[in-house]
Structure formats: structure tokens, C-alpha cells
Design a protein around this motif. Structure first.
Motif, PDB file in Angstrom:
ATOM      1  N   THR A  72      -3.687   4.576 -11.997  1.00  0.00           N
ATOM      2  CA  THR A  72      -3.849   5.717 -11.112  1.00  0.00           C
ATOM      3  C   THR A  72      -3.079   6.915 -11.612  1.00  0.00           C
ATOM      4  O   THR A  72      -2.063   6.777 -12.303  1.00  0.00           O
ATOM      5  CB  THR A  72      -3.327   5.379  -9.709  1.00  0.00           C
ATOM      6  OG1 THR A  72      -1.955   5.024  -9.815  1.00  0.00           O
ATOM      7  CG2 THR A  72      -4.094   4.230  -9.099  1.00  0.00           C
ATOM      8  N   THR A 104      -6.216   5.603  -6.320  1.00  0.00           N
ATOM      9  CA  THR A 104      -7.497   4.996  -5.972  1.00  0.00           C
ATOM     10  C   THR A 104      -7.361   4.147  -4.717  1.00  0.00           C
ATOM     11  O   THR A 104      -6.266   3.703  -4.356  1.00  0.00           O
ATOM     12  CB  THR A 104      -8.016   4.095  -7.105  1.00  0.00           C
ATOM     13  OG1 THR A 104      -7.126   2.998  -7.270  1.00  0.00           O
ATOM     14  CG2 THR A 104      -8.165   4.857  -8.402  1.00  0.00           C
ATOM     15  N   VAL A 121     -10.763   8.224  -5.173  1.00  0.00           N
ATOM     16  CA  VAL A 121      -9.380   8.686  -5.242  1.00  0.00           C
ATOM     17  C   VAL A 121      -9.024   9.474  -3.991  1.00  0.00           C
ATOM     18  O   VAL A 121      -9.761  10.364  -3.570  1.00  0.00           O
ATOM     19  CB  VAL A 121      -9.154   9.551  -6.499  1.00  0.00           C
ATOM     20  CG1 VAL A 121      -7.723  10.090  -6.531  1.00  0.00           C
ATOM     21  CG2 VAL A 121      -9.448   8.738  -7.745  1.00  0.00           C
TER      22      VAL A 121
END
Length: 761
Positions: free
Chosen positions: A689, A466, A434
Motif C-alpha cells: 500500500t 487498499t 484504495v
């Protein structure tokens, strides 16, 4: 023995003789010293000289000036598709011999100034240069320059281009005889009437028509100096197709010719100072080279010439030009006839049929280039060079003056995986790592800001995201930071290994935006190497070339393992996400012709919409498509493509991806799947995400983002306006707050826009 006797003995350098004995020979004058006395060495030297002179006299008496050789009369070259069917034949020889009296005297002297300033006074040979050539030939190094105009004429008209000792000795003898038997004007006329000038022009009359559309008698001194300079490397120095380096070199040689004329007293210095470089006119092509044929023939010729130099058959580019352009070759390309036609059709139906310069001026400025490669062999199976070779001479498939933009991002990830790089806090970089996707976030290195803060498209803040989703959405801020995490020298080194020309580029963070220059051919090599599990794959147009008893084949296009297989396969795995969950969804994922075919690829759009790309591949085929904004009026500067085809902007997920899909899915047989060695499996599932922006120490939350994600891939925002092979000189100065990469696993997904594929940047 008295002191006087001892002194005399020392003066003689000998020892005192025994009483009553006679003085013998000097000490040491025995053995090898008796064998190699200076008299014997001098005698041997003169004997060898006499033998050499005698041998040369015999050669001189035995060798006569022959008739002009067959190679001086150009034949056609035959070009074939990979299956052996005929693609093209080049035209008949373009030569018209003119009397020297028709050529202005100053123009005649430009050739003397360029090639042989002592021509009017020498004996027709350069003994020093010839001796050097003989030594190099015997040592296997090839010949070097230094031949006189007479020797060059003899080689071109009476002999062959073979690099042998016997040919060079014949050249020497015939040149001496020719200089004794013929006038200098006769030799000069023969030289300028038989030399090859490029553009299928043999002799100065054909060259004058080809480059300036005038007769030889109407040439100016400046134009003559260009034609004289051109003889050194006709292909490299042709202004219409020359690279930036080629134009620089021919301009330097043009100045060299004119300066020599001033030095010799053939040109007034004041007249010289007022001369401007006479830019040649565009070439008028052979009708048989229309459409894509001319681009393919040009690419094949260039590849053959490079190979002739590489293997030592030709000593330099000039001789390679002469060997190929003399004709008689049967040249087989790797081009697959069916795939070539399919690529041409895809460009027509997906792009050119939708462009209308009558409605929109910008539509006349759109240039397309594409290259398709078999990753298992490296063979270029299809190439699209432009609308028509006779209308747009420059090959868009091989040009390197436009930015590859976001198609460079996979190279950064490949470098991270290959080097086992980590983020700033030491976390290994992978698809699920990340990063902070905040727009204009300052890139940091060891806690220090490096002065580079790239903006995401529409200045959108993605928050923690990510690597997989950052690749899908092409988030500039993430890959800028990743490049610094890996180390920009390592990133550029990996780019070079994969096939990009990065030797002269500075390893700075701005390069993460793909701000260097690259061609569709180069990018096809990068992606083919990834497709081939990290084995270097060099796109190769030439399959083989045959000439009488000689066959030339290029080296194996598949090289060594340049990056680890798992690193390459992981990049491929990530790139399947761009197609299935990113900026190429509409054109590729949802294409009804796909039929379950697995695809990896990357879109890209450069700064100010001057180029747009899609580079994609299946296990069996790699194809890159580039669109370039080029003003259709001289000097053909790079221009923006906004509004082309009635679209707000031209982006990689639009026309390039559509061309790619129409071509690839149209020529594929059965659907195939990648054989990948990666812990991520054969494909990366659509990622989820977090949506909030955090510092490295914070965990992601479910707080919704304040800004909606863009409906297109971020445009690569280069700090400079014009694409260039040099990195930007300044980094952006905006420095909003933002943290470093985060390692907290994602929990919340950003919403997807179904129009991503149409409006990608």
C-alpha cells in the motif's frame, strides 16, 4: 275503484284486488321468505340451544373427576451427544407439598391477583376464554389465555397439555365439578403446589427455597408477588438468566400483581408504595450440571421450547416450559463429544491456566464464550458457556450484551460487494480499492460531512490504503467511510440477512465500529453463512427430541441464498489476508499445528478493552471466540480487561485467536482449501500500500509516513463507554482535514511488525 278504496289499498301495502276476488296473501310472501320466517329462525335457534345444553348435560354426567395424571409427576429428561451417547440426565423432581395454612394469606392472594381476580366468586370457569380457545383450536391458531386458576389446576394435574377440543371440553366439565365439590382453598392449594416455577422447582415450597432460600411460610408479599408473576414464563422471567427485556417484563408483571391486590382491598396502598422489587438469589445448580454440561442442557431446552411454540404444540412460552420440564424427553444435541472436549481443553490451556486472580484482580473478571459450527449443516458441534455452570449461570456463548467490534467489518464489505456499491467518486468497491486511512478523517456523503470521524488505534494515519490492507490492519476510518458509501440501511440489512439481530438498531455510521451487541452464537452464524458461500446458515444446538410417540426436529438450518456467492467468497478471500498478513499472524498463521490449512478470520477488540474476539473458519468448521470483562461481584457490570494474564491488554489476536487455533488445528483432519468463486482467486496475497496521505485527486508518492503503523489492530473506539445495543447518541467532534477515497493503485508497502498478532486491538 274510488279514492277511498285506493287509499285503503296503499295502506295495506298491496294492490287493488280484482273485482269480486278475495284478498290473497301479501305479495312476496313466497319461496325462500316462506322458508326463513322469523318464527322458524327463532325456533331453530332455541332447538340448537336445547341440543347443546342436552349434549353438555350428557358430558357432565359422563365425565368424572379423574385421578392425577402421570405427567403431573415429573420424569427425568435424557440429554445425548450427536452420536447418541449420554451427556446428562436432569435431577429428580423437586417438589414438596405444603398445607395452605402454612402460606401467609397475603402471599396466597398474590397468585389470585396474578391469574384470576374473580377466583373466590366465579364458578371455576371462564366461558368466554374457553370459547375463544375452542374456536382457535378448531381454526388451527392455538389457544389463548383467559383460563381460571381452577382450569389451570385441572389442566396441570388431571389432564395433559394437548391442544385438542376434547381436552378443552373435559377441562371445562371437570373444572365445574371440582368447583362444586371442593373448596376454593383446596383448589388454590393444589394450584400453587403443582405449578412449575423454573429452576426445577415444582410447588411454592420448592420455589421459595430455589429463589429466596426460605420456606414458603417465611415469604414476604413482595417475594410472593414475584413467584406469582414467574408462573407466566418461568424461563424468561428467572432473574438470574433473564434478558433485559425479560427483567423488564417480570418487573411490570410484579407491579401488576401488587396493584391488583390494592384494587381488591388485599393490600394497603401505603404498604404497596414502599415495596421494592425482591431480587432473587443466585440458583444452586444440580451437581450433574457442573462444568459445560449445564450450559449445553440449558441451550438445548431453550431451543426445544422455541420449537414447540413455533410448531404450535405449545401455545406460549409458559406451556412450552411445562411440556419440557414435565420430563420424559430424550433430547439429542448436535454437540460432537470429541470437539466439545477439545474446545474445553483449548480454553483451559490457552486462557484459564494463565489467569491468576490471586496475583491480578482483573483475572477474576475474564469470561470466555465460544461456539463452533459445521457450516454445511448448521449444527453447533461445540459450545463453551463459561468457567462452570454452577459458578457462572449466564451463558457467555449466547449473551448479546457485548460489542462484536471489528468482527463486524466483514459485514460492511459483504454489503458493499452485494450492493455493487461505489466510492464517493464512483469507483466500484473491492479488495484493491484504495481509501484514505487518515485517523479521525471526517466521513463524507456526497461532499457533505456527516459528523463522524472515528479514530484509528493510537491515532495512526495510514494514508492511502487498499481495502485488503485496511481489513488486515482493521482501520476504522476506512470502514466508516465504506459504510456511508454503501448506505448504512443497506449495511444493517445485510447484517440481518447474515444472522445478526439488528431490527431495533438505528442505521448510523457509528454502527460500523461494531458498537451494537452480539453473541458468539450470532457471529458464528454470520461467518458460517460467508463460509457457506452466502447461503443462510443458522447455528442449531438441537438435533431432535423424542417424547413417547412424538418427535420434534428443528427446521433445516441451511436456508436460502441471502447474499451473492461471489460477494461471500470475496469476503472469505479478503479474510485469509487477516490471517496471513494481518492481526492474527502470530497465533494462527505461524502456529506449528496449522499444517498448510487455509484459514479466513477476523480479530476484534471493543472500546476500552471490554471485549475481544476472534471469528475464524476453514472450509469445514466455523468458530467464534469471545472474551468479556465482567466484574465478578454483583451487579456484574462490564469492566476493562487491561492487565489480564499479565498482558498490557487483551486483544483478539491474543487469547481468542490462540484458543481458536489450539481447538481448530487440534480437531481438523487433513488440510483443506476454500472453493471460491471470485476474481481474486483462492486467497489474497499480502498487499502493498502507498504510505502518504493524499486527497482523492492526488497520486500516491513514495514519501515515508511520519508515524509508524501500530503493532496491533486498532481498537474499535465507540463514542459511548458502555457497550449497548443502541448506537451512540453523539459522534466525535474532532474534524481534522482529510480527503475521500482514492482509486489510485497502491505502489509502496507499509512495513509489517512481527508482533502484530500478539498486540492486536
Amino acid at each position: 275503484m274510488g279514492r277511498a278504496d285506493e287509499r285503503r289499498a296503499r295502506q295495506r301495502g298491496g294492490r287493488r284486488a280484482a273485482p269480486g276476488s278475495r284478498r290473497g296473501p301479501r305479495a312476496g310472501r313466497t319461496g325462500i321468505r316462506r322458508l326463513f320466517t322469523w318464527k322458524k329462525l327463532l325456533g331453530t335457534f332455541f332447538t340448537l340451544c336445547l341440543l347443546g345444553m342436552g349434549a353438555f348435560i350428557v358430558l357432565y354426567m359422563m365425565i368424572d373427576i379423574p385421578e392425577g395424571n402421570a405427567d403431573a409427576k415429573r420424569q427425568s429428561n435424557v440429554y445425548q451427544y450427536s452420536d447418541g451417547s449420554i451427556m446428562a440426565r436432569d435431577g429428580e423432581v423437586n417438589r414438596e407439598v405444603v398445607d395452605l395454612a402454612r402460606i401467609p394469606k397475603p402471599v396466597q392472594r398474590t397468585f389470585v391477583a396474578a391469574e384470576n381476580k374473580t377466583f373466590y366468586n366465579d364458578a371455576g370457569v371462564d366461558l368466554k376464554g374457553t370459547a375463544r380457545g375452542l374456536v382457535n383450536t378448531l381454526s388451527g391458531k392455538g389457544a389463548q389465555g383467559g383460563s381460571t386458576i381452577t382450569q389451570q389446576y385441572v389442566k396441570n394435574y388431571y389432564l395433559t397439555q394437548d391442544q385438542t377440543v376434547s381436552r378443552k371440553l373435559k377441562e371445562l366439565v371437570i373444572s365445574l365439578k371440582l368447583d362444586r365439590e371442593k373448596s376454593k382453598d383446596y383448589i388454590l392449594a393444589g394450584y400453587i403446589n403443582t405449578s412449575y416455577y423454573g429452576r426445577n422447582a415444582y410447588g411454592i415450597q420448592a420455589a421459595a427455597r430455589a429463589y429466596y432460600q426460605v420456606d414458603a411460610e417465611e415469604l414476604t408479599v413482595a417475594q410472593g408477588a414475584y413467584l406469582a408473576a414467574l408462573l407466566q414464563a418461568p424461563s424468561q422471567y428467572d432473574w438470574a438468566v433473564a434478558s433485559e427485556t425479560g427483567r423488564k417484563l417480570v418487573t411490570q408483571r410484579w407491579n401488576y400483581v401488587l396493584d391488583n391486590m390494592v384494587e381488591q382491598g388485599w393490600l394497603d396502598a401505603s404498604e404497596r408504595s414502599g415495596m421494592k422489587f425482591p431480587e432473587p438469589k443466585k440458583p444452586k445448580g444440580d451437581p450433574g450440571m457442573a462444568g459445560q454440561t449445564g450450559y449445553l442442557v440449558q441451550a438445548a431446552n431453550a431451543a426445544l421450547k422455541r420449537q414447540l411454540v413455533a410448531e404450535g404444540t405449545a401455545e406460549d412460552a409458559k406451556q412450552a416450559d411445562a411440556l419440557v420440564d414435565a420430563g420424559g424427553w430424550t433430547i439429542t444435541l448436535n454437540i460432537d463429544k470429541k470437539k466439545q472436549k477439545a474446545l474445553e481443553k483449548a480454553v483451559k490451556t490457552q486462557l484459564t491456566d494463565e489467569l491468576d486472580p490471586q496475583k491480578r484482580k482483573v483475572d477474576a473478571d475474564i469470561q470466555a464464550g465460544a461456539v463452533s459450527v459445521d457450516p454445511k449443516t448448521g449444527g453447533v458441534v461445540a459450545m463453551y458457556g463459561g468457567e462452570d455452570y454452577l459458578k457462572h449461570y449466564y451463558n457467555n456463548a449466547t449473551r448479546t450484551d457485548y460489542q462484536p467490534a471489528s468482527t463486524f467489518k466483514p459485514v460492511i464489505l459483504a454489503a458493499a460487494l452485494e450492493e455493487e456499491a461505489t466510492t464517493q467518486d464512483g469507483t466500484p468497491i473491492g479488495a484493491n480499492t484504495v481509501y484514505d486511512g487518515t485517523s479521525k478523517r471526517q466521513v463524507v456523503d456526497g461532499g457533505r460531512k456527516v459528523g463522524f470521524a472515528p479514530e484509528n488505534e493510537d491515532d495512526v494515519d495510514y494514508g492511502d490504503i487498499t481495502v485488503q490492507t485496511a481489513m488486515n490492519k482493521s482501520v476504522n476510518s476506512v470502514f466508516a467511510q465504506m459504510g456511508v458509501d454503501v448506505g448504512m440501511p443497506k449495511v444493517m440489512e445485510t447484517a440481518g440477512k447474515l444472522g445478526m439481530a439488528v431490527e431495533d438498531l438505528e442505521a448510523v455510521p457509528a454502527q460500523t465500529l461494531g458498537s451494537m451487541g452480539a453473541s458468539p452464537l450470532q457471529m458464528a452464524g454470520v461467518y458460517a453463512t460467508l463460509d457457506n458461500h452466502g447461503k443462510k446458515t443458522t447455528p442449531t444446538v438441537l438435533k431432535k427430541a423424542e417424547h413417547r410417540s412424538r418427535t420434534v426436529t428443528p427446521p433445516d438450518a441451511i436456508g436460502e441464498q441471502v447474499i451473492d456467492r461471489e460477494a461471500a467468497d470475496t469476503v472469505t478471500s479478503v479474510l485469509t489476508g487477516v490471517v496471513d498478513d494481518g492481526t492474527a499472524r502470530r497465533a494462527v498463521r505461524d502456529n506449528p499445528l496449522r499444517g498448510g490449512q487455509q484459514v479466513a478470520g477476523k480479530t476484534g477488540t471493543s472500546d476500552n478493552n471490554k471485549s475481544a474476539w476472534f471469528a475464524g473458519y476453514t472450509p469445514d468448521l466455523v468458530t467464534t471466540v469471545g472474551l468479556f470483562g465482567e466484574d465478578d461481584k454483583p451487579p456484574h457490570k462490564q469492566v476493562e480487561m487491561y492487565g489480564a494474564g499479565g498482558n498490557e491488554r487483551v486483544n483478539g489476536g491474543g487469547y481468542p485467536a490462540r484458543i481458536w487455533a489450539a481447538y481448530t488445528f487440534g480437531v481438523m483432519k487433513e488440510p483443506s482449501r476454500f472453493d471460491l468463486r471470485t476474481r481474486q482467486g483462492a486467497a489474497v496475497k499480502p498487499s502493498r500500500t502507498p504510505s502518504a496521505t493524499q486527497s482523492p485527486s492526488q497520486s500516491p508518492t513514495s514519501e515515508a509516513p511520519t508515524t509508524e503503523p501500530p503493532t496491533q489492530e486498532p481498537t474499535t473506539q465507540s463514542p459511548t463507554q458502555e457497550p449497548t445495543t443502541q448506537p451512540p447518541s453523539q459522534d466525535p467532534t474532532t474534524k481534522p482535514p482529510g480527503g475521500g477515497p482514492s482509486t489510485v493503485p497502491p505502489t509502496i508497502g507499509l512495513p509489517d511488525d512481527p508482533d502484530d498478532g500478539d498486540r492486536e486491538q
